[in-house]
Design a protein around this motif. Structure first.
Motif, PDB file in Angstrom:
ATOM      1  N   SER A 289       0.821  -1.220   0.000  1.00  0.00           N
ATOM      2  CA  SER A 289       0.000   0.000   0.000  1.00  0.00           C
ATOM      3  C   SER A 289       0.851   1.265   0.000  1.00  0.00           C
ATOM      4  CB  SER A 289      -0.943   0.006   1.202  1.00  0.00           C
ATOM      5  OG  SER A 289      -0.211  -0.076   2.414  1.00  0.00           O
ATOM      6  N   SER A 290       2.174   1.118  -0.093  1.00  0.00           N
ATOM      7  CA  SER A 290       3.073   2.274  -0.216  1.00  0.00           C
ATOM      8  C   SER A 290       4.342   1.812  -0.904  1.00  0.00           C
ATOM      9  CB  SER A 290       3.407   2.868   1.163  1.00  0.00           C
ATOM     10  OG  SER A 290       4.257   1.982   1.886  1.00  0.00           O
ATOM     11  N   ILE A 291       5.084   2.766  -1.434  1.00  0.00           N
ATOM     12  CA  ILE A 291       6.323   2.399  -2.140  1.00  0.00           C
ATOM     13  C   ILE A 291       7.372   1.897  -1.143  1.00  0.00           C
ATOM     14  CG2 ILE A 291       7.421   4.680  -2.057  1.00  0.00           C
ATOM     15  CD1 ILE A 291       7.367   2.212  -5.051  1.00  0.00           C
ATOM     16  N   THR A 292       7.319   2.387   0.090  1.00  0.00           N
ATOM     17  CA  THR A 292       8.231   1.885   1.127  1.00  0.00           C
ATOM     18  C   THR A 292       7.951   0.413   1.406  1.00  0.00           C
ATOM     19  OG1 THR A 292       8.371   4.084   2.145  1.00  0.00           O
ATOM     20  CG2 THR A 292       9.028   2.199   3.500  1.00  0.00           C
ATOM     21  N   GLU A 293       6.670   0.072   1.513  1.00  0.00           N
ATOM     22  CA  GLU A 293       6.301  -1.325   1.733  1.00  0.00           C
ATOM     23  C   GLU A 293       6.675  -2.177   0.527  1.00  0.00           C
ATOM     24  OE1 GLU A 293       2.362  -4.116   2.684  1.00  0.00           O
ATOM     25  OE2 GLU A 293       2.135  -1.933   2.443  1.00  0.00           O
ATOM     26  N   VAL A 386      -2.848   0.584  -2.288  1.00  0.00           N
ATOM     27  CA  VAL A 386      -2.424  -0.527  -3.147  1.00  0.00           C
ATOM     28  C   VAL A 386      -2.544  -0.139  -4.619  1.00  0.00           C
ATOM     29  CG1 VAL A 386      -2.983  -2.870  -3.896  1.00  0.00           C
ATOM     30  CG2 VAL A 386      -2.933  -2.330  -1.455  1.00  0.00           C
ATOM     31  N   LEU A 387      -3.652   0.478  -4.987  1.00  0.00           N
ATOM     32  CA  LEU A 387      -3.873   0.871  -6.380  1.00  0.00           C
ATOM     33  C   LEU A 387      -2.867   1.925  -6.837  1.00  0.00           C
ATOM     34  CD1 LEU A 387      -7.786   1.011  -6.489  1.00  0.00           C
ATOM     35  CD2 LEU A 387      -6.295  -0.635  -7.644  1.00  0.00           C
ATOM     36  N   ILE A 388      -2.640   2.927  -5.998  1.00  0.00           N
ATOM     37  CA  ILE A 388      -1.695   3.990  -6.358  1.00  0.00           C
ATOM     38  C   ILE A 388      -0.279   3.435  -6.470  1.00  0.00           C
ATOM     39  CG2 ILE A 388      -0.606   6.123  -5.542  1.00  0.00           C
ATOM     40  CD1 ILE A 388      -3.360   6.827  -4.256  1.00  0.00           C
ATOM     41  N   THR A 389       0.114   2.631  -5.491  1.00  0.00           N
ATOM     42  CA  THR A 389       1.461   2.057  -5.501  1.00  0.00           C
ATOM     43  C   THR A 389       1.667   1.164  -6.718  1.00  0.00           C
ATOM     44  OG1 THR A 389       1.528   2.089  -3.083  1.00  0.00           O
ATOM     45  CG2 THR A 389       3.125   0.679  -4.191  1.00  0.00           C
TER      46      THR A 389
END
Length: 494
Positions: A289-293, A386-389
């Motif tokens: 859900s994020s670029i870090t994840e 999730v969608l944005i990432t």
């Protein structure tokens, strides 16, 4: 005599047909290896020798006499690490470490980046230096980083150097991970060498699940989607509508994940069957859900290596926010450059570095606000994240895959200005099987982890004879659906 000659030719390196995990030769190789390995399984020394000899032969079948580089690297870093450990002087230790780093990076640089910089020099000075057109030794990026982490860890007194050269050569040449990773650290692997070989039902089930799952990802999903759709899109994006290009990008996201994680899974499964546990390299990255994840789930061995041996030594987040952002950017730029000598890879790394820096700002802001979001709002934010990432990662994949910037921007142009949604049914009718395989791939990717654990436990309860029957049947079925021309693994070029 004809059969003997044919057998000998099969044992020799063929540059047009390097050995792959999904090649027919590998199955014979692996069966012979298992027979020899099990025959000597009670002797640690014999296990090391058998595994090492088969590993070096496997590497020879993959890239010919470049197998000598693995042996040379092992000799150099085995001795340098012992020298670093024995030397009391900190100055000498640091000098030896720098020497080791320069040797390893120099070898990697020579084979991987010489022609790239020759091209830059020619462009800047209108020079006429002829490119060397060096063949990139398969796996050099992976075992170079393993060598570096080993000598650095010895320098930091985090591990003691091994006393037996064969143990170190075994670690470096371990064939399941030699060519495409994961990047395994000596501290995790070498202590397992002396452990007695035991295979329990959990190892059997886990190993079988990983091997079968890896083969399925590689052959049924990745190869099929790429050869029947994705390659046509990226060969010349300007010839295709925006809708085709967008589906091609979604397809490539699945192709590169299933290709690389499929090989990593097979490596983990083979290692598990032979008594070794190596860290997982992927953890359903498109669920992030994020670029870090995402970078905690994608190519975990590389991202953790870059964190521990580059980002943190540069200062990490210990020297202020501006320095932290610079360190992130440098780490991801180098990570992009690690993938290949191309401005596209550098730009890809820069995009991810910038996104990570922006995400750090978001995380710090949320920490300061101390706002806890629960319930349906948290679920909605999770889905949106999730969608944005996923779409940001897909956007970056365009530059990763495209041969040139021109092709990358051509694809993006088609998506933005020539979408043509009206051809959707025509496209579906022309590529029905491809679209359903793409859907299947994403459905499997988003399955909960407990479903995987259930399958592993089920496979672990099956008797050995039944396991062999399942594997043989599964491989036979794969042979029926696999393409006649195996697709070279994407990460072979790195």
């Amino acid at each position: 005599m004809i059969n003997i000659n044919k057998l000998l030719s099969e044992l020799l390196y063929d540059p047009k047909d390097p050995v792959l995990f999904n090649s027919a030769f590998f199955f014979y190789f692996f069966a012979m290896f298992l027979l020899c390995y099990l025959a000597v399984s009670k002797s640690k020394t014999a296990r090391v020798w058998v595994y090492t000899v088969f590993s070096l032969f496997f590497f020879y079948k993959a890239c010919g006499y470049y197998v000598g580089l693995v042996i040379l690297s092992a000799i150099v870093d085995f001795n340098l690490s012992r020298w670093i450990h024995r030397t009391p002087s900190r100055t000498v230790k640091k000098s030896l470490l720098i020497f080791s780093i320069l040797l390893n990076i120099g070898l990697l640089f020579y084979f991987k980046y010489t022609d790239f910089f020759i091209g830059i020099i020619n462009d800047l000075s209108a020079g006429h230096i002829s490119p060397l057109h060096l063949m990139l030794p398969i796996g050099i990026s992976f075992y170079t980083f393993e060598n570096l982490s080993y000598t650095i860890d010895v320098y930091r007194d985090e591990i003691k150097p091994v006393n037996n050269f064969m143990d170190y050569l075994f670690f470096l040449s371990f064939f399941p991970k030699l060519m495409m990773g994961p990047i395994v650290r000596a501290a995790d692997f070498i202590p397992q060498i002396s452990m007695p070989y035991r295979l329990n039902s959990e190892d059997m089930g886990k190993g079988m699940y990983l091997i079968m799952g890896g083969l399925f990802k590689k052959i049924v999903i990745s190869d099929f989607i790429y050869q029947n759709f994705v390659q046509f899109i990226f060969d010349d994006p300007s010839k295709h509508t925006g809708l085709e290009c967008l589906i091609g990008v979604y397809g490539y996201a699945l192709v590169i994940y299933c290709d690389f994680s499929g090989y990593s899974d097979m490596a983990l499964g083979i290692a598990r069957w032979t008594g070794f546990k190596i860290p997982a390299n992927f953890d359903s990255p498109y669920q992030s859900s994020s670029i870090t994840e995402f970078w905690r789930r994608w190519h975990i061995s590389l991202s953790s290596w870059l964190r521990d041996y580059l980002y943190i030594p540069l200062g990490g987040n210990r020297k202020g926010k501006v320095r932290q952002f610079i360190n992130l950017a440098l780490t991801m730029l180098i990570g992009g450059f690690w993938h290949g000598a191309s401005w596209n890879f550098i730009f890809w790394g820069a995009l991810h570095g910038t996104a990570l820096a922006v995400d750090k700002v978001r995380i710090d802001w949320l920490k300061k606000k101390k706002t806890v979001i629960t319930g349906w709002k948290a679920t909605l934010l999770k889905v949106a994240g999730v969608l944005i990432t996923f779409h940001f990662v897909c956007f970056c994949w365009v530059f990763f895959k495209a041969s040139t910037f021109h092709d990358a921007w051509a694809l993006i142009h088609q998506v933005m200005f020539d979408f043509q949604p009206g051809i959707a049914m025509e496209l579906y009718n022309g590529y029905t099987a491809v679209f359903w395989i793409i859907i299947l791939g994403f459905v499997l990717h988003f399955l909960p982890a407990k479903a995987e654990f259930s399958i592993e436990r089920l496979l672990g309860r099956i008797p050995v004879a039944g396991s062999v029957a399942i594997m043989v049947t599964f491989i036979w079925l794969l042979v029926q659906v696999k393409s006649t021309q195996p697709m070279m693994p994407i990460y072979f070029q790195f």
